[in-house]
Write a protein that holds these residues in place. Structure first.
Motif, PDB file in Angstrom:
ATOM      1  N   UNK A   1       0.828  -1.102   0.131  1.00 55.42           N
ATOM      2  CA  UNK A   1      -0.095  -0.250  -0.060  1.00 55.42           C
ATOM      3  C   UNK A   1       0.947   1.164  -0.100  1.00 55.42           C
ATOM      4  N   UNK A   2       0.517   2.061  -0.778  1.00 54.97           N
ATOM      5  CA  UNK A   2       1.224   3.434  -0.967  1.00 54.97           C
ATOM      6  C   UNK A   2       0.723   4.463  -0.207  1.00 54.97           C
ATOM      7  N   UNK A   3       1.391   5.104   0.549  1.00 49.21           N
ATOM      8  CA  UNK A   3       0.831   6.194   1.453  1.00 49.21           C
ATOM      9  C   UNK A   3       1.256   7.439   0.795  1.00 49.21           C
ATOM     10  N   UNK A   4       0.155   8.533   0.862  1.00 51.91           N
ATOM     11  CA  UNK A   4       0.709   9.868   0.350  1.00 51.91           C
ATOM     12  C   UNK A   4       1.356  10.548   1.445  1.00 51.91           C
ATOM     13  N   UNK A   5       1.550  11.882   1.557  1.00 53.18           N
ATOM     14  CA  UNK A   5       2.218  12.456   2.526  1.00 53.18           C
ATOM     15  C   UNK A   5       1.273  12.993   3.666  1.00 53.18           C
ATOM     16  N   UNK A   6      -0.071  13.519   3.065  1.00 52.67           N
ATOM     17  CA  UNK A   6      -0.964  13.642   4.255  1.00 52.67           C
ATOM     18  C   UNK A   6      -1.271  12.585   4.962  1.00 52.67           C
ATOM     19  N   UNK A   7      -1.531  11.162   4.489  1.00 51.13           N
ATOM     20  CA  UNK A   7      -1.643  10.123   5.198  1.00 51.13           C
ATOM     21  C   UNK A   7      -0.293   9.834   6.215  1.00 51.13           C
ATOM     22  N   UNK A   8       0.830   9.931   5.670  1.00 53.43           N
ATOM     23  CA  UNK A   8       2.157   9.642   6.538  1.00 53.43           C
ATOM     24  C   UNK A   8       1.984  10.690   7.772  1.00 53.43           C
ATOM     25  N   UNK A   9       1.547  11.797   7.666  1.00 49.37           N
ATOM     26  CA  UNK A   9       1.518  13.033   8.571  1.00 49.37           C
ATOM     27  C   UNK A   9       0.380  12.546   9.517  1.00 49.37           C
ATOM     28  N   UNK A  10      -0.714  12.216   9.197  1.00 51.72           N
ATOM     29  CA  UNK A  10      -1.509  11.677  10.005  1.00 51.72           C
ATOM     30  C   UNK A  10      -1.255  10.471  10.814  1.00 51.72           C
ATOM     31  N   UNK A  11      -0.592   9.560  10.216  1.00 50.56           N
ATOM     32  CA  UNK A  11      -0.239   8.274  10.832  1.00 50.56           C
ATOM     33  C   UNK A  11       0.842   8.687  12.068  1.00 50.56           C
ATOM     34  N   UNK A  12       1.782   9.500  11.316  1.00 49.41           N
ATOM     35  CA  UNK A  12       2.968  10.055  12.451  1.00 49.41           C
ATOM     36  C   UNK A  12       2.467  10.749  13.663  1.00 49.41           C
ATOM     37  N   UNK A  13       1.557  11.455  13.375  1.00 49.67           N
ATOM     38  CA  UNK A  13       0.635  11.986  14.688  1.00 49.67           C
ATOM     39  C   UNK A  13       0.189  10.904  15.611  1.00 49.67           C
ATOM     40  N   UNK A  14      -0.586   9.967  15.086  1.00 48.87           N
ATOM     41  CA  UNK A  14      -0.868   8.831  15.805  1.00 48.87           C
ATOM     42  C   UNK A  14      -0.231   7.904  16.681  1.00 48.87           C
ATOM     43  N   UNK A  15       0.867   7.789  15.944  1.00 49.09           N
ATOM     44  CA  UNK A  15       2.275   6.865  16.261  1.00 49.09           C
ATOM     45  C   UNK A  15       2.737   7.645  17.474  1.00 49.09           C
ATOM     46  N   UNK A  16       3.050   9.028  17.559  1.00 51.88           N
ATOM     47  CA  UNK A  16       3.803   9.405  18.279  1.00 51.88           C
ATOM     48  C   UNK A  16       3.702   9.102  19.951  1.00 51.88           C
ATOM     49  N   UNK A  17       2.478   8.840  20.419  1.00 55.06           N
ATOM     50  CA  UNK A  17       2.570   8.379  21.930  1.00 55.06           C
ATOM     51  C   UNK A  17       2.570   7.061  21.935  1.00 55.06           C
ATOM     52  N   UNK A  18       2.861   6.340  20.973  1.00 57.33           N
ATOM     53  CA  UNK A  18       2.814   4.613  21.077  1.00 57.33           C
ATOM     54  C   UNK A  18       4.251   4.349  21.513  1.00 57.33           C
ATOM     55  N   UNK A  19       4.405   3.220  22.282  1.00 55.62           N
ATOM     56  CA  UNK A  19       5.605   2.581  22.788  1.00 55.62           C
ATOM     57  C   UNK A  19       5.898   1.339  21.748  1.00 55.62           C
ATOM     58  N   UNK A  20       7.069   0.948  21.487  1.00 57.05           N
ATOM     59  CA  UNK A  20       7.386  -0.042  20.475  1.00 57.05           C
ATOM     60  C   UNK A  20       6.852  -1.371  21.044  1.00 57.05           C
ATOM     61  N   UNK A  21       6.014  -2.002  19.926  1.00 55.10           N
ATOM     62  CA  UNK A  21       5.451  -3.272  20.277  1.00 55.10           C
ATOM     63  C   UNK A  21       6.267  -4.417  20.217  1.00 55.10           C
ATOM     64  N   UNK A  22       7.237  -4.518  19.384  1.00 58.59           N
ATOM     65  CA  UNK A  22       8.115  -5.637  19.012  1.00 58.59           C
ATOM     66  C   UNK A  22       9.556  -5.006  19.199  1.00 58.59           C
ATOM     67  N   UNK A  23      10.427  -5.828  19.888  1.00 56.64           N
ATOM     68  CA  UNK A  23      11.947  -5.347  20.063  1.00 56.64           C
ATOM     69  C   UNK A  23      12.609  -6.516  19.368  1.00 56.64           C
ATOM     70  N   UNK A  24      13.418  -6.256  18.664  1.00 55.47           N
ATOM     71  CA  UNK A  24      14.414  -7.371  18.073  1.00 55.47           C
ATOM     72  C   UNK A  24      15.658  -7.612  18.930  1.00 55.47           C
ATOM     73  N   UNK A  25      15.817  -8.931  19.264  1.00 60.33           N
ATOM     74  CA  UNK A  25      16.834  -9.338  20.068  1.00 60.33           C
ATOM     75  C   UNK A  25      17.874  -9.680  19.560  1.00 60.33           C
ATOM     76  N   UNK A  26      18.841 -10.455  20.174  1.00 58.16           N
ATOM     77  CA  UNK A  26      19.997 -11.006  19.829  1.00 58.16           C
ATOM     78  C   UNK A  26      20.177 -12.035  18.634  1.00 58.16           C
TER      79      UNK A  26
END
Length: 97
Positions: A1-26
């Protein structure tokens, strides 16, 4: 799925308060990690993944592999954290046009 700039900006705003769900290990990027990311995307649609590797080129390759394997869109990379978006079967987020 290709996101345009407006959609990316919207998603960045929603992602800002999120904590990482997955952490890659060793062990790095394994099939189990891909499955975990896939499940998290199906449940949340918008997630953060933390890749603690020091090598920038390797991190970039891992980001691209994650996006390719999960069929997700790469929204943003902040340092060692990747923000991914993939609409669920029944989307909860409504993206702007």
């Amino acid at each position: 799925m290709q996101l345009n700039n407006k959609q990316k900006q919207f998603l960045k705003g929603l992602a800002h308060p999120l904590k990482p769900v997955v952490l890659l290990g060793a062990n790095g990027l394994t099939e189990g990690v891909i499955a975990e990311i896939d499940g998290a995307l199906e449940h949340h649609e918008l997630i953060k993944v933390k890749v603690p590797d020091e090598d920038r080129e390797l991190r970039t390759a891992i980001y691209e592999a994650i996006a390719r394997e999960t069929a997700a869109s790469q929204v943003q990379v902040i340092g060692k954290t990747l923000v991914l978006y993939r609409p669920a079967r029944e989307p909860k987020l409504k993206l702007p046009k």
